[in-house]
Design an enzyme around this catalytic site. Structure first.
Site, PDB file in Angstrom:
ATOM      1  N   HIS A 192      41.440  43.800  47.465  1.00 26.42           N
ATOM      2  CA  HIS A 192      41.809  45.385  47.474  1.00 26.42           C
ATOM      3  C   HIS A 192      40.390  46.103  47.300  1.00 26.42           C
ATOM      4  O   HIS A 192      40.300  47.181  47.647  1.00 26.42           O
ATOM      5  CB  HIS A 192      42.957  45.829  46.565  1.00 26.42           C
ATOM      6  CG  HIS A 192      43.252  47.138  46.655  1.00 26.42           C
ATOM      7  ND1 HIS A 192      44.227  47.460  47.888  1.00 26.42           N
ATOM      8  CD2 HIS A 192      42.840  48.204  45.938  1.00 26.42           C
ATOM      9  CE1 HIS A 192      44.054  48.844  47.668  1.00 26.42           C
ATOM     10  NE2 HIS A 192      43.584  49.275  46.504  1.00 26.42           N
ATOM     11  N   HIS A 205      49.464  52.223  50.114  1.00 28.16           N
ATOM     12  CA  HIS A 205      49.683  51.797  48.823  1.00 28.16           C
ATOM     13  C   HIS A 205      51.070  50.964  48.883  1.00 28.16           C
ATOM     14  O   HIS A 205      52.233  51.352  48.584  1.00 28.16           O
ATOM     15  CB  HIS A 205      50.198  53.023  48.074  1.00 28.16           C
ATOM     16  CG  HIS A 205      49.655  53.156  46.612  1.00 28.16           C
ATOM     17  ND1 HIS A 205      50.379  53.650  45.539  1.00 28.16           N
ATOM     18  CD2 HIS A 205      48.449  52.860  46.203  1.00 28.16           C
ATOM     19  CE1 HIS A 205      49.714  53.570  44.402  1.00 28.16           C
ATOM     20  NE2 HIS A 205      48.476  53.038  44.792  1.00 28.16           N
TER      21      HIS A 205
END
Length: 729
Positions: free
Chosen positions: A54, A100
């Site tokens: 990420h 998300h």
């Protein structure tokens, strides 16, 4: 002796605690080499989040380098909190998209809400005031109760945060497919406007300058959120609910206003949002960009409860927080500002000349790490892909029932109107929204000017799975066409790459090919990539999502006056621009009839996209057209039906195509309505019909005729999603 009970360096190595944090054996050994010793618990955690997929893009960095990132209008490209593009008159547009996905799968309301909050802070950290939000969502089919729950929670979370903070949600797209069962995609985009002289950077420089923390007190929520976002979803993922952050839009509003005031202070050196990996990423990245070191005194960090350890402080992803570097001696000016806005703030450290990232708590050292390797030397993995031997034989569509197919497609949630969902968003707070969510890009006026920013967000999945290279081109071209449809000049784009595990050869190959196609389209369409995000490991129980690149694109409208009467009227003639062919690979018709993707595909001609786009944009600005609609999911018949139903107008059309071609999804097509008394001069534009004042929707081909009430079509199209969400097992 430490006041916090944590595993020793020996236990970390022998029990392989680092693996639980997401580091591989090889990565742990590299950390040991960098430090010249074994890392302690806090240091191991810091490396694990900074080197997570990420934060580090360790599997995708080689592909991202393909994208063009500079251009005539680009002021700031990838590397900062968001991209910045010039719009003239000393003004710029700031924008970015973020994912998300994993948090929303576990806790849909908070996962979506904090996704919105995080992307807003990215824009604000550049110094821009947000003007609108967009979102791209994917869910499993709505005949599944879990998918219904996820959809309701995500939409409520998006609306709950955006509405409270006072930023309109003006555009978006939602699609449904069983490949997203249990693994929804929630991609949030924010657009803001700024004056050139107010643009900020996330940098820490100037020895002795102070580091200020502002926002919510740090808690234990979201610890290892970045690592969680870099893993596959499994049955154990539910136990990681604490990795999902909790948002507070009211504090978010205070923080936004305080930050926008703070950027007017000359003593501000740098600012960055505390997003993924929290205080760790914001502080270490700022130090790396400034070529400096940092010393943080963690006992000064505002905390929600006593006993929070340095490890927890550094990895917490508590929301609504910013990190600032300010000139030494001017700290109180900023602290007073934040106190005025009722925000917690504190001086927590200073910039050093050591090029080291040092963390102490009551003078005890908990981390001492060289800045550059931590921020910039995460391992980069170049793996092997595997070309798939696709079945490209043609499916048979010659015997379809046109009426039955029409209504089945019209009420499928992917094609059905999303107004039932979008009505939960405030679309006009701020009163600058000109075109709201509906059939094309949104348009928001730049306050105090006659200019406007057009924005769109578009994703492709079945097409990319069908043929990754062509699908990559298609997703960029689709966003380009949506901006053209409102008369905007496309300027630049942001992207979010949502894929499964790159460790699977087929998926790695999808990344290789689709990003190559995207890069080619960006180059030809002159839409450089100025920001973005990568979300990998989107898998549930070993099943990958479809490869789903999402593109957010912005365009400029220099003068909005032509939009005053940009709405179709009775008597307007309809024209089709672009050829219709037998293109069904990846289409909704293919899904309806055959289910699986058959991998027959078309090659997209990007040069013709530019030619058509410029011609249509000119016709709009010259006042010839009252509406432009791109032909998308479901094909031409569905596009005409949506146009008729959305505006409540009758439609009469005659088209020389086959029954199946009514549902073909040939790329690069537009339906335009020409104002009464005007003449359209665009090559290969074919007149196909007329808008009427009746309640009749009638489309005729040499082989069939569809004649239905517009009111019935509207009821089915607009009511389909609500019906899905209220139907009981």
């Amino acid at each position: 002796m430490s006041k916090f009970i944590e595993p020793s360096v020996e236990e970390i190595k022998l029990e392989k605690v680092y693996q639980d944090m997401g580091l591989s054996d090889q990565e742990y050994e590299k950390v040991c080499d960098i430090l010249g010793r074994q890392p302690n618990f806090t240091e191991t955690g810091i490396f694990s989040v900074m080197w997570s997929e990420h934060c580090s893009y360790k599997h995708s960095k080689p592909f991202l380098k393909q994208f063009p990132t500079s251009g005539e209008h680009v002021l700031m490209g990838p590397g900062e909190g968001a991209g910045v593009v010039d719009i003239g008159d000393n003004q710029a547009v700031v924008f970015k998209v973020e994912s998300h996905n994993h948090p929303s799968a576990i806790e849909p309301y908070q996962g979506a809400a904090t996704g919105v909050g995080g992307i807003i802070r990215d824009i604000v950290s550049i110094g821009a005031r947000p003007i609108n939000l967009l979102n791209s969502l994917r869910f499993g089919e709505l005949d599944n109760k879990q998918n219904q729950r996820l959809l309701k929670g995500v939409v409520k979370g998006i609306g709950g945060y955006g509405n409270c903070i006072g930023i309109p949600t003006t555009a978006g797209e939602i699609e449904f497919d069983e490949r997203y069962d249990g693994n929804p995609l929630v991609n949030a985009m924010c657009v803001g406007v700024i004056n050139h002289d107010m643009i900020q950077k996330g940098t820490a420089k100037g020895v002795g300058n102070s580091v200020i923390y502002v926002g919510l007190k740090t808690g234990r929520d979201g610890i290892h959120g970045a690592t969680f976002a870099s893993e596959e979803l499994t049955e154990e993922s539910e136990s990681k609910r604490p990795s999902v952050q909790i948002g507070d839009p009211f504090v978010g509003k205070k923080l936004m206003e305080a930050t926008l005031e703070a950027i007017t202070f000359d003593e501000l050196v740098g600012i960055q949002d505390m997003g993924a990996a929290g205080l760790t990423s914001s502080s270490s990245e700022m130090a790396a960009k400034g070529g400096s070191g940092l010393h943080l005194r963690l006992e000064q960090v505002p905390t929600r409860e006593p006993g929070i350890s340095p490890y927890e402080m550094m990895l917490s992803e508590t929301q609504e927080r910013m990190l600032l570097v300010v000139e030494k001696g001017n700290e109180q000016k900023f602290l007073d500002l934040f106190d005025k806005h009722e925000l917690d703030s504190a001086v927590i450290g200073e910039v050093t000349d050591t090029n080291r990232f040092v963390l102490t708590y009551d003078d005890e050292v908990y981390a001492d790490i060289p800045v550059e390797p931590l921020a910039d030397e995460a391992p980069v993995y170049i793996l092997e892909g595997e070309e798939k031997d696709y079945n490209t034989s043609k499916n048979d569509y010659t015997h379809i029932d046109v009426k039955d197919t029409f209504f089945k497609l019209l009420k499928h949630p992917t094609i059905a109107s999303k107004h039932y969902l979008y009505d939960q968003y405030d679309q006009q707070v701020g009163a600058n929204t000109i075109i709201k969510p509906g059939l094309q890009a949104s348009v928001v006026r730049v306050e105090g000017t006659n200019k406007a920013i057009a924005s769109t967000i578009d994703g492709e999945a079945r097409y990319v799975y069908n043929n990754p290279y062509e699908g990559g081109k298609m997703v960029v071209a689709e966003a380009y066409r949506n901006l053209i449809a409102v008369g905007a000049t496309p300027l630049a784009m942001t992207d979010c790459l949502n894929y499964g595990s790159p460790e699977k050869k087929e998926i790695y190959q999808q990344l290789i090919d689709s990003t190559k196609g995207m890069a080619e389209a960006c180059d030809i369409l002159k839409t450089p990539v100025v920001s973005g995000n990568v979300s990998l490991y989107n898998e549930t129980k070993g099943t990958s999502i479809f490869p789903t690149p999402v593109v957010g694109m912005v365009g400029l409208i220099e003068n909005v006056n032509y939009l005053n009467d940009f709405e179709p009227q009775v008597g307007d003639k309809l024209y089709l621009i672009g050829d219709t062919k037998d293109d069904f690979g990846g289409s909704q018709l293919e899904k309806l009839i055959y289910g699986k993707v058959n991998h027959e595909f078309e090659s997209l001609d990007l040069s013709s996209e530019v030619e058509k786009g410029e011609s249509i944009k000119t016709a709009i600005r010259e006042g010839l057209l009252s509406h432009v609609q791109t032909v998308g999911k479901g094909g031409l018949l569905i596009t005409l039906a949506k146009l008729s139903a959305h505006y409540g107008l009758g439609l009469k059309s005659s088209i020389d195509i086959t029954n199946a071609q009514l549902f073909s999804e040939t790329q690069g097509r537009y339906v335009v309505s020409v104002k009464s008394g005007k003449t359209l001069n665009i090559d290969n534009a074919i007149e196909i019909g007329l808008l009427t004042d009746s309640d009749n929707f009638k489309v005729t081909t040499p082989y069939t005729e569809i004649s239905e009430n517009v009111s019935d079509i509207k009821q089915i199209w607009e009511g389909a999603i609500a019906q899905c969400l209220t139907t009981q097992d």
